[in-house]
Design a protein around this motif. Structure first.
Motif, short mmCIF file in Angstrom:
data_model
loop_
_atom_site.label_atom_id
_atom_site.label_comp_id
_atom_site.label_asym_id
_atom_site.label_seq_id
_atom_site.Cartn_x
_atom_site.Cartn_y
_atom_site.Cartn_z
N GLY A 1 0.98 -1.17 -0.02
CA GLY A 1 0.11 -0.11 0.04
C GLY A 1 0.73 1.39 0.00
O GLY A 1 0.27 2.45 -0.35
N THR A 2 2.06 1.23 0.38
CA THR A 2 2.80 2.38 0.55
C THR A 2 4.24 2.02 -0.30
O THR A 2 4.85 1.11 -0.01
N THR A 3 4.47 2.73 -1.12
CA THR A 3 5.92 2.83 -1.77
C THR A 3 6.68 4.35 -1.58
O THR A 3 6.01 5.17 -1.63
N VAL A 4 8.11 3.94 -1.69
CA VAL A 4 8.78 5.36 -1.61
C VAL A 4 10.02 5.00 -2.51
O VAL A 4 10.58 4.07 -2.52
N TYR A 5 10.20 6.15 -3.00
CA TYR A 5 11.39 6.05 -4.16
C TYR A 5 12.51 7.30 -4.03
O TYR A 5 12.28 7.95 -3.64
N ALA A 6 13.60 6.68 -4.24
CA ALA A 6 14.80 7.84 -4.20
C ALA A 6 14.34 9.00 -5.37
O ALA A 6 13.88 8.44 -6.64
N ASP A 7 14.79 10.06 -5.00
CA ASP A 7 14.49 11.25 -6.15
C ASP A 7 15.19 10.91 -7.34
O ASP A 7 14.42 10.92 -8.63
#
Length: 129
Positions: free
Chosen positions: A56-62
């Motif tokens: 449900g949650t994803t985070v990415y490097a810029d």
């Protein structure tokens, strides 16, 4: 104990795509947050992407936002990293790892790698210009 094995790396031209897979053995895969990190020669390991246990949650490097997509299939005990529009600077060994479900994801450079464990052996990605 969860063991992780990465695959799918290779040599690709700039602008191309690759999909990395990280297969987990052992129980309780569904309980963990899963992350992808990478390390280029002479550089420190850096965060790439992370996904919570439910997806449900994803985070990415810029540096990869908008080009890479992390996903997981808990029925197959596998997490994926779809990499599109690859650049020579994406060249690195890519690793997957697991972290507790309550791991903080929003540090200035993403989640801290120190919170992750069961690192796989890595898979080499080389992008030619």
């Amino acid at each position: 104990q969860v063991q992780l094995v990465e695959s799918g790396g290779g040599l690709v031209q700039a602008g191309g795509s690759l999909r990395l897979s990280c297969a987990a053995s052992g129980r309780s895969f569904n309980d963990y947050t899963m992350g992808w990190f990478r390390q280029a020669p002479g550089q420190e390991r850096e965060f790439v992407a992370v996904i919570t246990w439910s997806g449900g949650t994803t985070v990415y490097a810029d540096s990869v936002k908008g080009r890479f997509t992390i996903s997981r299939d808990n029925a197959k005990n596998t997490v994926y990293l779809q990499m599109n529009s690859l650049k020579p600077e994406d060249t690195a060994v890519y690793y997957c790892a697991k972290a507790p479900p309550d791991t903080w994801l929003y540090g200035p450079h993403g989640p801290q790698s120190a919170n992750f464990g069961s690192w796989g052996q890595g898979t080499q990605v080389t992008v030619s210009s």
